[in-house]
Design a protein around this motif. Structure first.
Motif, short mmCIF file in Angstrom:
data_model
loop_
_atom_site.label_atom_id
_atom_site.label_comp_id
_atom_site.label_asym_id
_atom_site.label_seq_id
_atom_site.Cartn_x
_atom_site.Cartn_y
_atom_site.Cartn_z
N UNK A 1 -26.03 3.33 -83.17
CA UNK A 1 -24.95 3.57 -82.10
C UNK A 1 -24.91 3.30 -80.89
N UNK A 2 -26.20 3.65 -80.15
CA UNK A 2 -26.39 3.42 -78.29
C UNK A 2 -25.23 2.14 -78.46
N UNK A 3 -26.05 0.62 -79.10
CA UNK A 3 -25.56 -0.77 -78.89
C UNK A 3 -23.68 -0.65 -79.02
N UNK A 4 -23.09 0.08 -80.78
CA UNK A 4 -22.27 0.59 -80.91
C UNK A 4 -20.99 0.46 -79.66
N UNK B 1 -27.79 10.03 -75.68
CA UNK B 1 -26.42 9.58 -75.60
C UNK B 1 -25.63 10.98 -75.83
N UNK B 2 -24.38 11.02 -74.88
CA UNK B 2 -23.57 12.05 -74.54
C UNK B 2 -23.02 12.38 -76.68
N UNK B 3 -23.63 13.72 -76.46
CA UNK B 3 -23.02 13.99 -78.21
C UNK B 3 -21.89 13.66 -78.42
N UNK B 4 -20.48 13.33 -77.43
CA UNK B 4 -19.16 13.17 -77.88
C UNK B 4 -18.98 11.79 -78.64
N UNK B 5 -20.08 10.63 -78.40
CA UNK B 5 -19.89 9.29 -78.21
C UNK B 5 -20.30 9.65 -78.99
N UNK B 6 -21.61 10.30 -80.13
CA UNK B 6 -22.22 10.41 -81.53
C UNK B 6 -21.24 10.96 -82.19
N UNK B 7 -20.36 11.87 -82.31
CA UNK B 7 -19.34 12.36 -83.18
C UNK B 7 -18.40 10.96 -83.55
N UNK C 1 -18.71 9.17 -87.27
CA UNK C 1 -17.26 9.88 -88.27
C UNK C 1 -16.28 8.19 -87.96
N UNK C 2 -16.89 7.31 -87.49
CA UNK C 2 -16.52 5.80 -87.49
C UNK C 2 -17.41 5.41 -88.33
N UNK C 3 -18.12 5.25 -88.22
CA UNK C 3 -19.06 4.89 -89.58
C UNK C 3 -18.66 5.58 -90.60
N UNK D 1 -21.23 16.28 -96.60
CA UNK D 1 -20.88 16.53 -94.74
C UNK D 1 -21.90 17.14 -94.41
N UNK D 2 -22.31 18.05 -95.44
CA UNK D 2 -23.94 17.99 -94.64
C UNK D 2 -24.62 18.01 -94.39
N UNK D 3 -25.33 16.89 -94.99
CA UNK D 3 -26.66 15.86 -95.12
C UNK D 3 -25.92 14.81 -94.13
N UNK D 4 -24.78 14.52 -94.08
CA UNK D 4 -24.52 13.78 -92.64
C UNK D 4 -25.27 14.25 -91.37
N UNK D 5 -24.80 15.79 -90.83
CA UNK D 5 -24.87 15.83 -89.84
C UNK D 5 -26.50 16.22 -89.79
N UNK D 6 -27.09 16.44 -91.04
CA UNK D 6 -28.43 16.42 -90.62
C UNK D 6 -28.71 16.05 -89.94
N UNK D 7 -28.58 14.23 -90.96
CA UNK D 7 -29.04 12.76 -90.38
C UNK D 7 -28.08 12.94 -89.06
N UNK D 8 -27.41 13.43 -88.60
CA UNK D 8 -26.79 13.28 -87.18
C UNK D 8 -28.74 13.45 -86.15
N UNK D 9 -28.33 15.10 -86.29
CA UNK D 9 -29.18 16.19 -86.20
C UNK D 9 -30.70 14.65 -85.82
N UNK D 10 -31.23 14.36 -87.05
CA UNK D 10 -32.35 13.82 -87.16
C UNK D 10 -32.52 12.63 -86.11
N UNK D 11 -31.22 12.32 -86.32
CA UNK D 11 -31.20 10.85 -85.52
C UNK D 11 -31.13 10.87 -84.13
N UNK D 12 -30.68 11.96 -84.04
CA UNK D 12 -31.27 12.23 -82.65
C UNK D 12 -32.13 13.07 -81.84
N UNK D 13 -32.58 14.06 -82.39
CA UNK D 13 -33.98 14.10 -82.23
C UNK D 13 -35.55 13.77 -82.14
N UNK D 14 -35.25 12.61 -82.92
CA UNK D 14 -36.96 12.19 -83.15
C UNK D 14 -37.26 11.29 -82.49
N UNK D 15 -36.57 10.53 -81.43
CA UNK D 15 -36.92 10.37 -79.46
C UNK D 15 -37.20 11.55 -78.90
#
Lengths: 267, 451, 315
Positions: A19-22, C127-133, C137-139, C170-184
């Motif tokens: 996503x960062x790349x995107x 990465x700013x949350x705005x970009x992530x959202x 939603x794009x993907x 919908x919940x799963x995607x949100x969970x995915x976003x949170x996991x993705x974000x917070x792993x690092x």
């Protein structure tokens, strides 16, 4: 086994970076092109988007955000490591209460006191400046809690005791013995506070009314004009805002690594 | 030692609590003080408004517009300084309310975009423009606009930023290919009613083997249907959703079941890119749509678009209302700017020629008919059709206005929540949808009685 | 003996007055004072506000506990927002913790490339949350999203799955976003904790013949206890305040904001709070009641987890 580990790490890293790349790629395209297909390769609108971003007073806003974040980091780390030291390494009456106090303050949802906070800032006369956005980090419960936990593990009691026996003042012990040891914790905290204050949106939105004091997040949400949200320019701006944090993190992680070897040597 | 500490901290906490109580008290006092009548400006007759000295604050999202218009304004009113701050549409109301609630900066001129216009009016913070010092005469404004800029007491509280009558933008090439004509007048006849529209839609679907449909999605169709029903449905806190929505929903589902609607959601990337792909015939469009939607999304499509009135009548799409803060200290100066920019002949001419905005002041169209007759910047894109003239002559005349209320945003929000489900699940009927609508509406507006 | 002598000299007795007994209070002071100065008033103000009905502009109307009563007994969406939030938390907290710990451990023990992996994996967090959202939603867009395009191309699905409009996905995607974000983030915190473990403990254990897994379970994990407590408790506190991810996922393209996601299955407590104060309504008093109810929930949940993990005595 080692290879499996490497493969897993590689996959996860790829997913992390995608996503960062995107975001970077999107910043190089013409906005409407973004909706035609998925841009996987950089586009050719880089310079145009860059112009859009820079045209609107970008540097001033960048400086604002820097001022806010650096000040926030300084304030937050000072208050956090002092109270962390107090609770982690001393025994005193009311210690339990203080700990509970820190925990409870951490549990207050951040959105709760918004209106009240603005009212207070106004009555202190600093309503229309950058101070409200900075001072919200001055007492940072998360930071306090993190420091408490970190110091519990990382600062050996014996070291403090021997410092006292040697006649060192309390303040001296703190500054000369403790601080160097907690550097990895400090740098982690500093990076996090910097990051959170950098990306803060809600508070600057409702407190700052003069465009010259806007921070980056607000500035970006205003990019693009009335009916056309310029997503591509925003992505470009967002990429540019991520850079300082990235740099900071890179610097911070070097201290990390030093902390690693320091830990190996002691004890 | 321990006792001292406990006592000290207890006292500190107590005194702080008392301090906070006092400040809360001060907070409410401030609110009352704020409603005092304006002080600074003189109530005597102002001889020459162009010599007024003041600083006026305005929040707007359109920086380009402000920069251009302010410069023009200052040519006539050199001593009035206009401070424009850029604020996003989505954040506008939140920022405004926080400002008022906390007693901090409130702009003198407030903008109300159609998404939250009703809520803004119901907050009762805009001044009645029919009174002094504004003395706006409702008869000078295009008729259908008046309800859109009035609050629920019937007072005019705002000026329309630009006329937003809407019709359907259509692809000339597709119309020619499947219906044999691309002339707006002929199409108007062909699609005079919704029944005819649906018939033609089925014909289009079959002739093109499902590759071209009438509208991109349920959302687009609803914009037209909802906008055409302008009867008031709100009475205090009684909301009559049945009378407002039953017919539009039935029509909408008729269209969906006939298969003439696409599956795209408004504003999604797919929706935006469909314009150039030629998958759909019609897109609801107001004057601002020519620049921001059609030509922006189909940059190479010049000449293959046209504008036609929607079946039965025109509808309103979008729009922004400009009001003046009730407790502003510089009302006269603020009004001079609003008048100049949005109502005066001079300002409107500049506005129209530079930004394509069409004023709601009737006089302009009589005095500057030539400006409308002259080709507009997007006429060529639309196959040489004079868009401004078409809007004014064909669409505006039989449009009616709709009174605004805070429930409008709730209605929009509920619709946005529900319509993707209607697209996805074609077994949902109009009646079921209406019931669900009422239920969701009640959830969001718990103080309303919903019928 | 020598120490005692030192403690009895005049200088020493002066020192004793200001000795360790005073210092903990002094050290704690900066935090407490700044908190009282800047955060306390807003928090108290909010509580008082929750006892009123106010839209920010007209006068305040005192309603006592009415807001709370209405909230807990009549507001179905509020209760739903609580269940939603808890469900999503269950979806992302355990995974992030376990995965984060595993990744931290592996990265920590890498001979080379440590910093590289660390840096790459922190990218989502900065990465700013705005970009992530926007990107998510794009993907996952129904018609044109990359995920659906791939799935259809690889023949896993006939037509794109409507990710964002199905209740569980919908919940799963949100969970995915949170996991993705917070792993690092979890990674670097765990690694910070790992730096405090002295290497020679590992050496000694290795000499005794201990290998990877045992090293981890017997040495690393126990010594990370305090950091783990920190992460779990803060994850719960943060999780209960989930707002950014769902809002930005459904904040959509300009205009069509779908508050709450499909059938309100993605509505979280804070989202409801913001909705009541600014989006659908302007009920500032009522929403303060929501915020305070959330506060109580947070206290309950985090104290439970703190006690459970730390045992008695607070670690």
């Amino acid at each position: 086994m080692k290879y499996v580990v490497w493969v897993i790490l590689a996959i996860i890293s790829l997913l992390s970076i995608f996503p960062f790349y995107m975001m970077i790629v999107m910043g190089t395209h013409y906005n409407e092109d973004l909706f035609k297909g998925i841009p996987l390769l950089p586009g050719d609108y880089f310079v145009e988007n860059l112009k859009t971003v820079l045209k609107a007073d970008f540097f001033r806003v960048y400086v604002n955000s820097l001022v806010v974040s650096i000040s926030s980091v300084i304030l937050a780390t000072i208050t956090s490591c002092t109270i962390g030291y107090s609770i982690a390494k001393f025994d005193f009456k009311g210690k339990q209460w203080l700990m509970i106090f820190v925990l409870v303050t951490m549990m207050v949802p951040t959105q709760v006191g918004l209106i009240g906070y603005i009212i207070e800032m106004r009555s202190l006369g600093i309503g229309n400046t950058l101070w409200p956005v900075i001072l919200t980090w001055a007492a940072f419960p998360f930071g306090a809690f993190f420091m408490i936990q970190f110091m519990r593990d990382s600062v050996p009691n014996e070291m403090i005791e021997s410092g006292r026996i040697d006649g060192c003042s309390e303040l001296g012990i703190f500054v000369r013995l403790v601080l160097p040891i907690i550097k990895p914790g400090l740098s982690t905290l500093a990076t996090l506070v910097f990051l959170w204050s950098w990306n803060n949106y809600l508070l600057p939105l409702v407190t700052i009314n003069k465009a010259e004091w806007y921070t980056l997040t607000i500035f970006i949400s205003n990019l693009g004009i009335v009916h056309r949200t310029d997503y591509a320019a925003r992505m470009m701006a967002l990429t540019m805002t991520t850079i300082p944090v990235l740099i900071l993190f890179l610097l911070g992680s070097k201290t990390f690594m030093k902390g690693l070897t320091a830990g190996a040597v002691k004890g | 030692m321990k006792k001292t500490f406990a006592f000290k901290s207890g006292a500190m906490l107590l005194s702080l609590s008392m301090l906070s109580m006092a400040l809360v008290g001060c907070g409410s006092n401030n609110n009352e003080k704020a409603t005092n009548p304006q002080g600074s400006t003189n109530n005597a007759v102002i001889d020459d408004p162009t010599q007024l000295n003041a600083t006026v604050k305005i929040w707007d999202w359109d920086e380009a517009f402000q920069q251009g218009m302010i410069a023009e304004f200052n040519k006539v009113y050199p001593n009035i300084k206009i401070e424009a701050t850029v604020v996003n549409t989505t954040d506008y109301l939140q920022k405004l309310q926080s400002g008022i609630a906390s007693g901090s900066d409130v702009p003198d001129i407030i903008l109300g975009e159609s998404a939250y216009r009703g809520r803004l009016f119901d907050l009762n913070i805009l001044d009645n423009l029919g009174n002094a010092p504004y003395n706006l005469d409702a008869s000078t404004i295009v008729e259908y606009v008046v309800p859109f800029v009035s609050d629920n007491n019937g007072n005019i509280v705002a000026v329309d930023q630009t006329l937003t009558p809407a019709g359907f933008a259509y692809r000339r090439d597709l119309a020619k290919q499947y219906w044999g004509t691309d002339d707006p007048a002929e199409l108007e006849q062909m699609l005079a009613t919704w029944d005819q529209f649906i018939e033609k839609g089925i014909e289009l679907k079959e002739k093109s083997n499902d590759s071209v449909l009438m509208l991109p999605g349920v959302g687009d169709a609803f914009i037209a249907l909802r906008g055409q029903n302008t009867d008031s449905y709100v009475n205090g806190s009684e909301v009559d959703l049945t009378s407002k929505l039953q017919q539009p929903l039935e029509r909408l589902f008729e269209m969906r079941d006939a298969g003439i609607l696409g599956k795209l959601e408004l504003w999604s990337p797919a929706w935006s890119s469909s314009m150039s792909k030629g998958e759909y015939m019609f897109y609801p469009m107001a004057p601002w749509g020519a620049k921001w939607h059609i030509s922006a999304n189909d940059p190479d499509g010049s000449g293959r678009w046209g504008l036609v009135k929607a079946p039965e009548r025109g509808f309103v799409r979008g729009g922004t209302a400009i009001g003046i803060y009730k407790d502003s200290k510089v009302k006269e100066a603020a009004w001079e700017f609003v008048k100049f920019a949005y109502l005066s002949d001079e300002g409107s001419l500049y506005n129209f020629q530079t930004f394509g905005n069409m004023t709601s002041s009737k006089a302009f169209y009589e005095n500057h008919a030539d400006a409308i007759e002259a080709p507009g910047p997007f006429d060529e894109f639309f196959g040489g059709q004079n868009l401004a003239k078409y809007f004014m002559d064909n669409i505006v005349p039989d449009m009616t206005g709709e009174p605004q209320s805070k429930y409008d945003s709730v209605l929009d929000a509920v619709f946005n929540t529900l319509y993707p489900l209607w697209t996805k699940d074609s077994s949902i009927t109009a009646d079921a949808a209406l019931e669900k609508f009422k239920e969701e509406f009640k959830n969001k507006a718990s103080d309303a009685t919903v019928k | 003996m020598l120490a005692e002598n030192k403690l009895n000299t005049p200088t020493a007795s002066r020192k004793r007055k200001w000795g360790p007994r005073m210092w903990p209070y002094l050290f704690a002071l900066p935090f407490v004072v700044t908190y009282a100065a800047f955060q306390l008033y807003p928090v108290l103000y909010s509580f008082i506000l929750s006892l009123y009905d106010w839209n920010g502009i007209s006068d305040r109307v005192f309603v006592g506990l009415d807001n709370y009563i209405q909230l807990w007994t009549k507001d179905k969406l509020f209760i739903k927002s609580i269940t939603n939030t808890l469900i999503m938390m269950l979806m992302f907290i355990p995974i992030t913790l376990i995965l984060g710990l595993a990744l931290a451990y592996w990265t920590f023990n890498l001979v080379r490339g440590k910093q590289f992996i660390q840096t790459i994996n922190i990218l989502p967090y900065i990465t700013t949350p705005v970009a992530i959202g926007f990107i998510f939603s794009y993907l996952f867009d129904w018609q044109t999203g990359l995920v659906n395009l791939l799935l259809v191309k690889l023949d896993f699905l006939q037509e794109g799955y409507y990710w964002l409009q199905e209740e569980w996905s919908s919940r799963a995607i949100i969970a995915l976003m949170v996991i993705w974000r917070n792993l690092g983030y979890f990674m670097i915190i765990f690694m910070a904790g790992m730096t405090t473990i002295p290497q020679d403990v590992y050496e000694a254990a290795k000499v005794d013949g201990a290998t990877g897994f045992t090293l981890f379970t017997k040495i690393t994990f126990p010594l990370l206890k305090n950091i783990s407590i920190f992460l779990v408790v803060t994850a719960i506190i943060g999780g209960l305040q989930l707002f950014d991810e769902p809002k930005l996922l459904y904040g959509g393209w300009s205009g069509s904001t779908q508050v709450g996601g499909p059938n309100n299955t993605a509505l979280t407590i804070i989202w409801k709070f913001v909705d009541e104060s600014f989006i659908s309504n302007t009920r500032l008093g009522y929403s303060s009641a929501i915020a305070y109810s959330l506060f109580v929930l947070i206290v309950v949940f985090s104290l439970i987890s703190f006690r459970a993990m730390a045992g008695k005595g607070g670690g």
